[in-house]
Motif scaffolding. Structure first.
Motif, PDB file in Angstrom:
ATOM      1  N   ALA A   1      40.269   9.318-100.344  1.00  0.00           N
ATOM      2  CA  ALA A   1      39.467  10.359 -99.695  1.00  0.00           C
ATOM      3  C   ALA A   1      38.095   9.841 -99.284  1.00  0.00           C
ATOM      4  CB  ALA A   1      39.329  11.554-100.639  1.00  0.00           C
ATOM      5  N   VAL A   2      37.446   9.066-100.169  1.00  0.00           N
ATOM      6  CA  VAL A   2      36.107   8.560 -99.851  1.00  0.00           C
ATOM      7  C   VAL A   2      36.147   7.568 -98.705  1.00  0.00           C
ATOM      8  CG1 VAL A   2      34.176   7.223-100.755  1.00  0.00           C
ATOM      9  CG2 VAL A   2      35.218   9.007-102.161  1.00  0.00           C
ATOM     10  N   TYR A   3      37.025   6.568 -98.796  1.00  0.00           N
ATOM     11  CA  TYR A   3      37.089   5.556 -97.740  1.00  0.00           C
ATOM     12  C   TYR A   3      37.673   6.138 -96.454  1.00  0.00           C
ATOM     13  CZ  TYR A   3      35.739   1.806-100.874  1.00  0.00           C
ATOM     14  OH  TYR A   3      35.023   0.993-101.725  1.00  0.00           O
ATOM     15  N   GLY A   4      38.582   7.102 -96.565  1.00  0.00           N
ATOM     16  CA  GLY A   4      39.090   7.750 -95.354  1.00  0.00           C
ATOM     17  C   GLY A   4      38.011   8.537 -94.633  1.00  0.00           C
ATOM     18  N   TRP A   5      37.185   9.263 -95.401  1.00  0.00           N
ATOM     19  CA  TRP A   5      36.091  10.013 -94.785  1.00  0.00           C
ATOM     20  C   TRP A   5      35.065   9.065 -94.169  1.00  0.00           C
ATOM     21  CZ3 TRP A   5      34.543  14.445 -92.913  1.00  0.00           C
ATOM     22  CH2 TRP A   5      33.176  14.698 -92.769  1.00  0.00           C
ATOM     23  N   THR A   6      34.784   7.945 -94.834  1.00  0.00           N
ATOM     24  CA  THR A   6      33.836   6.971 -94.277  1.00  0.00           C
ATOM     25  C   THR A   6      34.349   6.360 -92.983  1.00  0.00           C
ATOM     26  OG1 THR A   6      33.075   6.464 -96.513  1.00  0.00           O
ATOM     27  CG2 THR A   6      32.519   4.888 -94.789  1.00  0.00           C
ATOM     28  N   ALA A   7      35.617   5.966 -92.970  1.00  0.00           N
ATOM     29  CA  ALA A   7      36.189   5.406 -91.750  1.00  0.00           C
ATOM     30  C   ALA A   7      36.259   6.440 -90.640  1.00  0.00           C
ATOM     31  CB  ALA A   7      37.585   4.854 -92.047  1.00  0.00           C
ATOM     32  N   LEU A   8      36.536   7.679 -90.990  1.00  0.00           N
ATOM     33  CA  LEU A   8      36.585   8.735 -89.974  1.00  0.00           C
ATOM     34  C   LEU A   8      35.214   9.012 -89.386  1.00  0.00           C
ATOM     35  CD1 LEU A   8      38.489  10.798 -88.626  1.00  0.00           C
ATOM     36  CD2 LEU A   8      37.893  12.401 -90.439  1.00  0.00           C
ATOM     37  N   MET A   9      34.174   8.987 -90.221  1.00  0.00           N
ATOM     38  CA  MET A   9      32.818   9.214 -89.723  1.00  0.00           C
ATOM     39  C   MET A   9      32.346   8.081 -88.818  1.00  0.00           C
ATOM     40  SD  MET A   9      31.480  12.104 -90.721  1.00  0.00           S
ATOM     41  CE  MET A   9      29.710  11.762 -90.625  1.00  0.00           C
ATOM     42  N   GLN A  10      32.781   6.861 -89.096  1.00  0.00           N
ATOM     43  CA  GLN A  10      32.361   5.735 -88.280  1.00  0.00           C
ATOM     44  C   GLN A  10      33.091   5.654 -86.952  1.00  0.00           C
ATOM     45  OE1 GLN A  10      32.906   2.275 -90.732  1.00  0.00           O
ATOM     46  NE2 GLN A  10      31.188   2.763 -92.107  1.00  0.00           N
ATOM     47  N   SER A  11      34.270   6.226 -86.868  1.00  0.00           N
ATOM     48  CA  SER A  11      35.056   6.122 -85.634  1.00  0.00           C
ATOM     49  C   SER A  11      35.004   7.356 -84.756  1.00  0.00           C
ATOM     50  CB  SER A  11      36.514   5.826 -85.981  1.00  0.00           C
ATOM     51  OG  SER A  11      37.048   6.862 -86.803  1.00  0.00           O
ATOM     52  N   THR A  12      34.570   8.495 -85.287  1.00  0.00           N
ATOM     53  CA  THR A  12      34.517   9.741 -84.510  1.00  0.00           C
ATOM     54  C   THR A  12      33.172  10.415 -84.708  1.00  0.00           C
ATOM     55  OG1 THR A  12      35.478  10.973 -86.365  1.00  0.00           O
ATOM     56  CG2 THR A  12      37.005  10.130 -84.717  1.00  0.00           C
ATOM     57  N   PRO A  13      32.764  11.278 -83.766  1.00  0.00           N
ATOM     58  CA  PRO A  13      31.523  12.035 -83.967  1.00  0.00           C
ATOM     59  C   PRO A  13      31.671  13.058 -85.079  1.00  0.00           C
ATOM     60  CG  PRO A  13      32.640  12.733 -81.963  1.00  0.00           C
ATOM     61  CD  PRO A  13      33.374  11.516 -82.448  1.00  0.00           C
ATOM     62  N   MET A  14      30.572  13.734 -85.361  1.00  0.00           N
ATOM     63  CA  MET A  14      30.559  14.675 -86.477  1.00  0.00           C
ATOM     64  C   MET A  14      31.537  15.816 -86.254  1.00  0.00           C
ATOM     65  SD  MET A  14      29.500  15.627 -89.420  1.00  0.00           S
ATOM     66  CE  MET A  14      28.101  14.574 -89.742  1.00  0.00           C
ATOM     67  N   TRP A  15      31.528  16.389 -85.045  1.00  0.00           N
ATOM     68  CA  TRP A  15      32.410  17.535 -84.794  1.00  0.00           C
ATOM     69  C   TRP A  15      33.888  17.112 -84.860  1.00  0.00           C
ATOM     70  CZ3 TRP A  15      35.834  17.286 -80.799  1.00  0.00           C
ATOM     71  CH2 TRP A  15      35.588  16.314 -79.811  1.00  0.00           C
ATOM     72  N   GLY A  16      34.175  15.876 -84.424  1.00  0.00           N
ATOM     73  CA  GLY A  16      35.555  15.397 -84.520  1.00  0.00           C
ATOM     74  C   GLY A  16      35.992  15.203 -85.958  1.00  0.00           C
ATOM     75  N   SER A  17      35.085  14.669 -86.790  1.00  0.00           N
ATOM     76  CA  SER A  17      35.413  14.473 -88.202  1.00  0.00           C
ATOM     77  C   SER A  17      35.661  15.800 -88.902  1.00  0.00           C
ATOM     78  CB  SER A  17      34.289  13.709 -88.891  1.00  0.00           C
ATOM     79  OG  SER A  17      34.071  12.458 -88.274  1.00  0.00           O
ATOM     80  N   LEU A  18      34.794  16.785 -88.620  1.00  0.00           N
ATOM     81  CA  LEU A  18      34.977  18.099 -89.235  1.00  0.00           C
ATOM     82  C   LEU A  18      36.272  18.761 -88.766  1.00  0.00           C
ATOM     83  CD1 LEU A  18      31.321  19.471 -89.092  1.00  0.00           C
ATOM     84  CD2 LEU A  18      32.527  18.471 -91.038  1.00  0.00           C
ATOM     85  N   LEU A  19      36.625  18.550 -87.494  1.00  0.00           N
ATOM     86  CA  LEU A  19      37.865  19.133 -86.983  1.00  0.00           C
ATOM     87  C   LEU A  19      39.082  18.512 -87.654  1.00  0.00           C
ATOM     88  CD1 LEU A  19      39.292  21.004 -84.978  1.00  0.00           C
ATOM     89  CD2 LEU A  19      39.178  19.154 -83.282  1.00  0.00           C
ATOM     90  N   VAL A  20      39.062  17.192 -87.827  1.00  0.00           N
ATOM     91  CA  VAL A  20      40.186  16.519 -88.483  1.00  0.00           C
ATOM     92  C   VAL A  20      40.313  16.975 -89.931  1.00  0.00           C
ATOM     93  CG1 VAL A  20      41.055  14.289 -89.245  1.00  0.00           C
ATOM     94  CG2 VAL A  20      40.124  14.535 -86.949  1.00  0.00           C
ATOM     95  N   VAL A  21      39.189  17.083 -90.636  1.00  0.00           N
ATOM     96  CA  VAL A  21      39.232  17.526 -92.026  1.00  0.00           C
ATOM     97  C   VAL A  21      39.729  18.968 -92.117  1.00  0.00           C
ATOM     98  CG1 VAL A  21      37.824  18.005 -94.056  1.00  0.00           C
ATOM     99  CG2 VAL A  21      37.459  15.903 -92.764  1.00  0.00           C
ATOM    100  N   ALA A  22      39.291  19.812 -91.175  1.00  0.00           N
ATOM    101  CA  ALA A  22      39.751  21.203 -91.187  1.00  0.00           C
ATOM    102  C   ALA A  22      41.253  21.292 -90.955  1.00  0.00           C
ATOM    103  CB  ALA A  22      39.005  22.000 -90.128  1.00  0.00           C
ATOM    104  N   LEU A  23      41.772  20.437 -90.077  1.00  0.00           N
ATOM    105  CA  LEU A  23      43.216  20.457 -89.832  1.00  0.00           C
ATOM    106  C   LEU A  23      43.991  19.917 -91.027  1.00  0.00           C
ATOM    107  CD1 LEU A  23      43.340  19.272 -86.100  1.00  0.00           C
ATOM    108  CD2 LEU A  23      43.668  21.594 -86.982  1.00  0.00           C
ATOM    109  N   VAL A  24      43.483  18.823 -91.616  1.00  0.00           N
ATOM    110  CA  VAL A  24      44.199  18.214 -92.740  1.00  0.00           C
ATOM    111  C   VAL A  24      44.200  19.122 -93.959  1.00  0.00           C
ATOM    112  CG1 VAL A  24      44.156  16.275 -94.357  1.00  0.00           C
ATOM    113  CG2 VAL A  24      43.776  15.870 -91.922  1.00  0.00           C
ATOM    114  N   VAL A  25      43.094  19.835 -94.179  1.00  0.00           N
ATOM    115  CA  VAL A  25      42.990  20.699 -95.357  1.00  0.00           C
ATOM    116  C   VAL A  25      43.455  22.114 -95.052  1.00  0.00           C
ATOM    117  CG1 VAL A  25      41.413  21.638 -97.076  1.00  0.00           C
ATOM    118  CG2 VAL A  25      41.116  19.296 -96.270  1.00  0.00           C
ATOM    119  N   GLY A  26      43.121  22.639 -93.873  1.00  0.00           N
ATOM    120  CA  GLY A  26      43.415  24.035 -93.568  1.00  0.00           C
ATOM    121  C   GLY A  26      44.865  24.314 -93.261  1.00  0.00           C
TER     122      GLY A  26
END
Length: 310
Positions: free
Chosen positions: A103-128
């Motif tokens: 979870a930690v390294y996945g979130w770090t890699a996601l933040m480095q490759s996508t903007p903030m809104w994209g990261s939040l959208l991916v997390v919302a889809l994966v969790v929601g």
């Protein structure tokens, strides 16, 4: 290491501000094992290395090289045996540690490759999405309960179930979800048997510690008595109310003279006309005769006539 009478669920104990990660008897036992492992490794590895090295150099230099290699490997084995009680805790929590790192390294890699809104959208889809879909949510919770049950069983074996004098706990094997709860396989260590789990209400204690309704313990192998299976029941899937769709197919405007099925009981039967007392046989009533069986009522000679051969 200080002695203590209070113990936490993680195996730690504290008194007077001092924290004891490993109990003193267990630490002494593993220290003795480490010393034995060091000398055995030094002797075996040193002898083999000296024999091999003597073929390529002077025997004295080969013997010294073998002693050095044996001492190095013995020190490594000594350190592993002494630190095994602590390393065992990390081994027990390996799935949770792996999920946390992912979870930690996945979130770090996601933040480095996508903007903030994209990261939040991916997390919302994966969790929601799993949380909104019932079957996926129940499957995820069943897997979570499997991880929880393994820790609870380990706590039970360390708290109130007898172990051997070395304090070795049974090996908790993988668990899988079932329609009623969870199923866990356990490999018992020497000094513990299936009868120890069945006596003195140990099964009820296991159910209480696992936050379950019932726990069943049985052998999981005909060949190995140490392999047992624990079925943990949290719900009764067969006791659920199932709504049948058959009444919806019955028409509401059925006429009174509608034909009935041949298998239906006769209509208009007056039960009061049937006598309550059963009919009894009297002396004058002839008893029914049994049907004759020609195969059993044969002649004494069984159909053989000696005159035919006279």
């Amino acid at each position: 290491m200080s002695k203590s009478t209070s113990r936490s669920p993680f195996g730690w104990s504290n008194r007077g501000g001092n924290v004891t990660v490993i109990e003193a008897p267990i630490a002494r036992s593993y220290r003795r094992r480490a010393i034995i492992a060091f000398w055995v490794t030094l002797g075996v590895v040193g002898l083999l290395a000296a024999m091999v090295a003597s073929e390529y150099m002077h025997p004295i230099l080969g013997g010294l090289l073998g002693v050095v290699l044996g001492a190095v490997l013995g020190a490594v084995v000594f350190a592993l045996v002494v630190a095994w009680p602590v390393l065992r805790v990390f081994w027990h929590w390996l799935p949770e540690i792996g999920l946390g790192l992912a979870a930690v390294y996945g979130w770090t890699a996601l933040m480095q490759s996508t903007p903030m809104w994209g990261s939040l959208l991916v997390v919302a889809l994966v969790v929601g999405v799993p949380a909104a879909i019932g079957p996926v949510r129940r499957r995820v919770m069943a897997l979570v309960w499997c991880l929880v049950v393994r820790h609870r069983l380990r706590l039970c074996f360390a708290a109130f179930i007898a172990t051997n004098r070395h304090g070795s706990l049974p090996l908790i094997l993988p668990a899988k979800p079932t329609p009623a709860g969870e199923r866990v396989w356990v490999w018992l260590r020497p000094g513990l048997s299936l009868r120890d789990l069945e006596q003195d209400g140990q099964v009820q204690k296991l159910a209480v510690a696992c936050w379950a309704n019932e726990v069943r313990v049985m052998r999981a192998s005909r060949r190995y008595a140490a392999l047992i299976r624990l079925d943990i029941t949290r719900r009764e899937p067969l006791a659920a109310t199932i709504v049948s769709p058959l009444p919806d197919h019955v028409p509401t405007d059925m006429p009174a003279n509608a034909p009935t099925s041949p298998g239906m009981p006769p209509v208009g039967l007056d039960l009061p006309d049937v006598p309550d007392t059963p009919a009894t046989l009297t002396a004058e009533t002839p008893r029914p005769r049994k049907p004759r069986n020609p195969t059993t009522e044969a002649s004494p000679t069984n159909g053989f006539d000696p005159s035919d051969y006279a």
